[in-house]
Design a protein around this motif. Structure first.
Motif, PDB file in Angstrom:
ATOM      1  N   GLN A  40      21.578  62.045  55.590  1.00 20.99           N
ATOM      2  CA  GLN A  40      20.893  62.743  56.677  1.00 20.99           C
ATOM      3  C   GLN A  40      19.468  63.169  56.328  1.00 20.99           C
ATOM      4  O   GLN A  40      18.646  63.391  57.200  1.00 20.99           O
ATOM      5  CB  GLN A  40      21.709  63.975  57.094  1.00 20.99           C
ATOM      6  N   TYR A  41      19.196  63.310  55.036  1.00 23.25           N
ATOM      7  CA  TYR A  41      17.846  63.634  54.588  1.00 23.25           C
ATOM      8  C   TYR A  41      17.310  62.454  53.786  1.00 23.25           C
ATOM      9  O   TYR A  41      17.964  61.961  52.862  1.00 23.25           O
ATOM     10  CB  TYR A  41      17.858  64.896  53.713  1.00 23.25           C
ATOM     11  N   THR A  42      16.129  61.956  54.144  1.00 19.07           N
ATOM     12  CA  THR A  42      15.502  60.871  53.394  1.00 19.07           C
ATOM     13  C   THR A  42      14.003  61.146  53.307  1.00 19.07           C
ATOM     14  O   THR A  42      13.371  61.559  54.281  1.00 19.07           O
ATOM     15  CB  THR A  42      15.734  59.507  54.070  1.00 19.07           C
ATOM     16  N   HIS A  43      13.427  60.915  52.105  1.00 19.46           N
ATOM     17  CA  HIS A  43      12.011  61.256  51.903  1.00 19.46           C
ATOM     18  C   HIS A  43      11.504  60.599  50.615  1.00 19.46           C
ATOM     19  O   HIS A  43      12.292  60.139  49.791  1.00 19.46           O
ATOM     20  CB  HIS A  43      11.877  62.778  51.813  1.00 19.46           C
ATOM     21  N   ASN A  59      14.410  59.692  47.986  1.00 21.65           N
ATOM     22  CA  ASN A  59      15.292  60.862  47.922  1.00 21.65           C
ATOM     23  C   ASN A  59      16.279  60.803  49.084  1.00 21.65           C
ATOM     24  O   ASN A  59      15.923  60.379  50.184  1.00 21.65           O
ATOM     25  CB  ASN A  59      14.524  62.172  48.090  1.00 21.65           C
ATOM     26  N   ALA A  60      17.480  61.307  48.864  1.00 21.01           N
ATOM     27  CA  ALA A  60      18.445  61.346  49.958  1.00 21.01           C
ATOM     28  C   ALA A  60      19.480  62.440  49.718  1.00 21.01           C
ATOM     29  O   ALA A  60      19.731  62.846  48.578  1.00 21.01           O
ATOM     30  CB  ALA A  60      19.146  59.998  50.117  1.00 21.01           C
ATOM     31  N   ASN A  61      20.062  62.903  50.825  1.00 21.43           N
ATOM     32  CA  ASN A  61      21.129  63.890  50.746  1.00 21.43           C
ATOM     33  C   ASN A  61      21.967  63.791  52.014  1.00 21.43           C
ATOM     34  O   ASN A  61      21.448  63.470  53.086  1.00 21.43           O
ATOM     35  CB  ASN A  61      20.548  65.308  50.604  1.00 21.43           C
ATOM     36  N   THR A  62      23.244  64.072  51.871  1.00 15.38           N
ATOM     37  CA  THR A  62      24.102  64.095  53.060  1.00 15.38           C
ATOM     38  C   THR A  62      23.874  65.373  53.858  1.00 15.38           C
ATOM     39  O   THR A  62      24.324  65.483  54.992  1.00 15.38           O
ATOM     40  CB  THR A  62      25.581  63.991  52.658  1.00 15.38           C
ATOM     41  N   PHE A  63      23.194  66.339  53.239  1.00 16.50           N
ATOM     42  CA  PHE A  63      22.820  67.588  53.909  1.00 16.50           C
ATOM     43  C   PHE A  63      21.373  67.461  54.353  1.00 16.50           C
ATOM     44  O   PHE A  63      20.505  67.077  53.577  1.00 16.50           O
ATOM     45  CB  PHE A  63      22.983  68.774  52.953  1.00 16.50           C
ATOM     46  N   THR A  65      18.520  68.773  54.501  1.00 15.58           N
ATOM     47  CA  THR A  65      17.517  69.734  54.040  1.00 15.58           C
ATOM     48  C   THR A  65      16.959  69.268  52.705  1.00 15.58           C
ATOM     49  O   THR A  65      17.714  68.809  51.843  1.00 15.58           O
ATOM     50  CB  THR A  65      18.124  71.142  53.871  1.00 15.58           C
ATOM     51  N   GLU A  66      15.652  69.394  52.520  1.00 14.34           N
ATOM     52  CA  GLU A  66      15.039  69.012  51.256  1.00 14.34           C
ATOM     53  C   GLU A  66      15.365  70.027  50.172  1.00 14.34           C
ATOM     54  O   GLU A  66      15.512  71.225  50.433  1.00 14.34           O
ATOM     55  CB  GLU A  66      13.523  68.902  51.423  1.00 14.34           C
ATOM     56  N   SER A  67      15.492  69.535  48.941  1.00 14.78           N
ATOM     57  CA  SER A  67      15.712  70.359  47.755  1.00 14.78           C
ATOM     58  C   SER A  67      17.061  71.074  47.782  1.00 14.78           C
ATOM     59  O   SER A  67      17.251  72.075  47.084  1.00 14.78           O
ATOM     60  CB  SER A  67      14.574  71.389  47.586  1.00 14.78           C
ATOM     61  N   TYR A  68      18.005  70.565  48.567  1.00 20.32           N
ATOM     62  CA  TYR A  68      19.338  71.153  48.625  1.00 20.32           C
ATOM     63  C   TYR A  68      20.183  70.508  47.526  1.00 20.32           C
ATOM     64  O   TYR A  68      20.052  69.308  47.249  1.00 20.32           O
ATOM     65  CB  TYR A  68      19.966  70.908  49.999  1.00 20.32           C
ATOM     66  N   PRO A  69      21.059  71.280  46.843  1.00 21.15           N
ATOM     67  CA  PRO A  69      21.897  70.715  45.780  1.00 21.15           C
ATOM     68  C   PRO A  69      22.611  69.446  46.237  1.00 21.15           C
ATOM     69  O   PRO A  69      23.122  69.370  47.355  1.00 21.15           O
ATOM     70  CB  PRO A  69      22.889  71.849  45.489  1.00 21.15           C
ATOM     71  N   PRO A 105      25.570  68.742  38.330  1.00 22.88           N
ATOM     72  CA  PRO A 105      26.095  69.605  39.384  1.00 22.88           C
ATOM     73  C   PRO A 105      25.005  70.507  39.971  1.00 22.88           C
ATOM     74  O   PRO A 105      24.234  71.117  39.222  1.00 22.88           O
ATOM     75  CB  PRO A 105      27.175  70.423  38.660  1.00 22.88           C
ATOM     76  N   PHE A 106      24.932  70.541  41.262  1.00 22.54           N
ATOM     77  CA  PHE A 106      23.969  71.375  41.976  1.00 22.54           C
ATOM     78  C   PHE A 106      22.518  70.989  41.649  1.00 22.54           C
ATOM     79  O   PHE A 106      21.600  71.768  41.859  1.00 22.54           O
ATOM     80  CB  PHE A 106      24.191  72.866  41.679  1.00 22.54           C
ATOM     81  N   GLY A 107      22.330  69.771  41.150  1.00 23.15           N
ATOM     82  CA  GLY A 107      20.993  69.323  40.795  1.00 23.15           C
ATOM     83  C   GLY A 107      20.310  68.589  41.940  1.00 23.15           C
ATOM     84  O   GLY A 107      20.888  68.358  43.006  1.00 23.15           O
TER      85      GLY A 107
END
Length: 223
Positions: A40-43, A59-63, A65-69, A105-107
């Protein structure tokens, strides 16, 4: 004071120069659609052609928001720039790395920058340990690929910078590296320190740590 040079005369026998304006046809292609993808987050995308295909890393995250664990780096490839492979965790997976980097973890993982060097593809990136006080858990990595269908080899770069006051800075690559005519490779890096500027800007607090921590603009280069 503004000075201006005015021609004394103009040779009207010389015809005016005509220029053709390049008007390319721009076609937009989608590598990843959050509407149908868990990411959901890509940058911070880096794009490079190597061997017989395009490589894209970001960068990517399923959450969302940027810089989220849990923020990671992912990769997609394409041979025609139209159809792209399903993104993969290229540096954490044994399928895509000969020595995969264990997840923190949480990185968070950040800003891959790619460059072709000879017959290899290089990627410089960083990550931060979520359990440490920022940026003490910062790590910078150099990853290299020797074949488009091969596996990445990952190397931890133990590079820090200490200023004249004794503040230690941890590097975070920010842009694609480039290879100079000399053959050396140079990569822009922002060095971050846990020390804050003093006095802090009016209205800024410890919650704004990223923006008020001391920083140094620099670069890393090969021998």
């Amino acid at each position: 004071r503004l000075s201006m040079v005015v021609p004394v005369s103009v040779d009207k026998s010389i015809p005016p120069t005509k220029y053709m304006v390049y008007e390319p046809t721009v076609t937009i292609r989608t590598m990843l659609d959050p509407a149908t993808s868990p990411w959901q987050y890509t940058h911070d995308t880096s794009l490079m052609y190597y061997g017989d295909r395009w490589f894209a890393q970001w960068n990517a995250n399923t959450f969302n928001t940027e810089s989220y664990p849990g923020q990671v780096l992912i990769q997609s490839t394409s041979t025609d720039f139209v159809t792209w492979t399903t993104p993969v965790l290229m540096f954490q997976s044994a399928t895509y790395s000969s020595n995969p980097v264990a997840a923190v973890p949480f990185g968070t993982e950040w800003q891959p920058g790619m460059v072709r060097v000879g017959t290899e593809l290089w990627s410089i990136w960083s990550r931060f340990d979520g359990f440490s006080v920022w940026p003490l858990g910062g790590q910078m990595y150099f990853s290299r690929l020797t074949s488009p269908s091969g596996k990445w080899a990952n190397t931890l770069l133990n590079i820090t910078y200490t200023d004249t006051d004794g503040n230690v800075y941890y590097g975070s690559p920010t842009q694609n590296p480039i290879q100079l005519l000399s053959g050396r490779v140079i990569c822009p890096v922002v060095f971050n320190s846990p020390s804050t500027v003093s006095p802090p800007p009016i209205g800024w607090t410890a919650a704004d740590y990223f923006w008020i921590n001391k920083k140094r603009a620099g670069c890393i280069v090969t021998d």
